[in-house]
Structures are given as C-alpha cells and as structure tokens.
Design an enzyme around this catalytic site. Sequence first.
Site, PDB file in Angstrom:
ATOM      1  N   GLY A  13       0.818  -1.213   0.000  1.00  0.00           N
ATOM      2  CA  GLY A  13       0.000   0.000   0.000  1.00  0.00           C
ATOM      3  C   GLY A  13       0.846   1.255   0.000  1.00  0.00           C
ATOM      4  N   ALA A  14       1.929   1.250  -0.781  1.00  0.00           N
ATOM      5  CA  ALA A  14       2.914   2.332  -0.711  1.00  0.00           C
ATOM      6  C   ALA A  14       2.754   3.393  -1.796  1.00  0.00           C
ATOM      7  CB  ALA A  14       4.318   1.745  -0.784  1.00  0.00           C
ATOM      8  N   SER A  16       0.280   5.645  -1.884  1.00  0.00           N
ATOM      9  CA  SER A  16      -0.421   6.833  -1.383  1.00  0.00           C
ATOM     10  C   SER A  16      -0.398   6.811   0.143  1.00  0.00           C
ATOM     11  CB  SER A  16      -1.878   6.872  -1.877  1.00  0.00           C
ATOM     12  OG  SER A  16      -2.600   5.755  -1.370  1.00  0.00           O
ATOM     13  N   GLY A  17      -0.783   7.944   0.742  1.00  0.00           N
ATOM     14  CA  GLY A  17      -0.989   8.011   2.185  1.00  0.00           C
ATOM     15  C   GLY A  17       0.233   7.654   3.003  1.00  0.00           C
ATOM     16  N   GLY A  19       1.569   4.829   3.629  1.00  0.00           N
ATOM     17  CA  GLY A  19       2.468   3.871   3.007  1.00  0.00           C
ATOM     18  C   GLY A  19       3.509   4.557   2.141  1.00  0.00           C
ATOM     19  N   SER A 144      -5.270  -0.285  13.826  1.00  0.00           N
ATOM     20  CA  SER A 144      -6.064   0.923  14.047  1.00  0.00           C
ATOM     21  C   SER A 144      -6.724   0.860  15.412  1.00  0.00           C
ATOM     22  CB  SER A 144      -7.150   1.061  12.975  1.00  0.00           C
ATOM     23  OG  SER A 144      -8.056   2.101  13.298  1.00  0.00           O
ATOM     24  N   TYR A 169     -14.208  -3.765   9.004  1.00  0.00           N
ATOM     25  CA  TYR A 169     -12.911  -3.097   9.101  1.00  0.00           C
ATOM     26  C   TYR A 169     -12.357  -3.182  10.520  1.00  0.00           C
ATOM     27  CZ  TYR A 169      -9.384   0.563   9.191  1.00  0.00           C
ATOM     28  OH  TYR A 169      -8.205   1.248   9.360  1.00  0.00           O
TER      29      TYR A 169
END
Length: 291
Positions: A13-14, A16-17, A19, A144, A169
Amino acid sequence: MSEVSPPIALVTGATSGIGEVTARALIRQGYHVVLLARNATKAARTQQQLQELAPPGSRADVLLCDLSDLAQVRRAAAEFNQRYARLDVLVNNAGLVFGAERETSADGYEMTLATNQLGPFLLTSLLLDKLRQSPAARIVNVASVAHQFARPNLDDLNATRQYSPMRAYANSKLFNILFTQELARQLRQRGITNVSTNSLHPGVVASNFGSNSTWLTRAFYQVAAPFMTTSEDGAQTSIYLATAPEVAGTSGGYFVKKRPAPVKSAFNTPANVQRLWQESERMVGQPFFAA
C-alpha cells in the site's frame, strides 16, 4: 573490499498516504525499497519519485499484487524470493474499507477480511525465510484504534450472516493486532530471535480512505477531516517501528504515537487468538510456519 548491500524493505500500500510516506522515509535512510501495489500506473509514478530520492546504492522496485487474491500473493512472494537474498523490513500497511454491499474476493472471502488480514498473513508467511536471512528483521503491521469497536464472530469470519463495512474493518484491524501478538509468541517459542513484529495505530489520517464505503462513512470522514492528522504524521510510528534502535528488541507490542498501548478487547483471549490463527491458516490453505 566488497560493497555492503543496503537493507531491503517491502512496503504494501505504498502508492499513497502513510504507506508512501513510509517508503519515502525508508529510501532516504538508505533502504532498497520494494513497493507492493495493485495499480501499475500509481506504482510506476511512486517508484520514479522514490528513485529521485534514493542515495547511491539504493533503489525502488515494484511488485504488482492485489492482496485480496491469494494466488497473486503467492506469485508476488515467489518473485520476491527469487529476486532478493533477504528481507530486513516488512511493512504490512495496505488496508481498505469496502462498501455497504458485501463483496467477495477471487477466493470467495469477504473483501475486508481478504485484503486486511488473509493477504498480509499469507504474505508474511511466504516471506518468513527471507526475513530470517536478515541479522535483525522487523515486521510492522498497521492496525487501528478502530479495533476497539470489533465484535468478531469466529463462526462467521467470512461475514456471510451479518455484514457492515465498518464492523468488518474494525474486526480486521483487531485481527492485525492479534496476529502480531501470536506471531511474536510463536517466533519466541521456535527460538527465532532475529525477527521481531509490532503493530500500531497511525492516527485517523485525512486521506481518501473510506471513499468507496457507505455514505455515512464518507460523511463521517468529511466532518472529521479538520481534526485528523496528516499522512506525514500518521506514518511516523510505522517508520519508528521499522527503524528505531530502541525498539529493536521489542516484539508483540501495539503502539500509538510511538508508545506502547494496551489492547482493549474482550476478544483478546488465548483461546480466541489460537482459533483465529488456525482459521487464517485454513483460509489461506497452508500452515504459517513451513514444516
């Protein structure tokens, strides 16, 4: 003298955001960063940006993989194992909230479970031998604080009887933490002392996270956005757990703002954790530790 090769980090997940921020920090610190991503265009863009930051001897590579598809996870892991001699840092960062209607993966599993838990579980298992080739490997699992709202049903992990996107989630983020704790325990039990693992809450990050979920979830993020942290701030605990010398000997912890935090969940019992591990092995189709 032979040139010392840079440490290798794989970040999911690198593109965006947090990551992307994590990958950027690692390459600036001299890591050879491998980006595991679903979207080839975004991956190529991120790779080019990271390459411009790379010090001499370091570089950014790409592995294309949809973590929800276990066949793709196996293919990506096999490619990594063929191309690289070791793995020093694995950051399981990718995570998604899905929509109001229950969706299933290529393997028939609910998409949140498949993407946030089963994919990372299998990927970590398949890369464990390469992690063990490192003198001091670290596995960082991005969870989270939403885990506090989890209400898992071990008899219906696949959410066939009851589904809501935010509950799915929350459950998956609790599973990330419990996976971390149990993995640390099993590594110690097997005398594997050169691999550590920790999980974290990055903060509620103002990004496009949840944009494909229900209108209520999107509305919540729009209203809460002014109070959220940035991706830069949200990535700091991931970077800390991946690189800080002071946590080199820590394993099985859950961190918030670079500090250990308690895991508040009545589900967190040895019996439930053991069964979750066993169910995860069953769903991915293999034991985590090779015989």
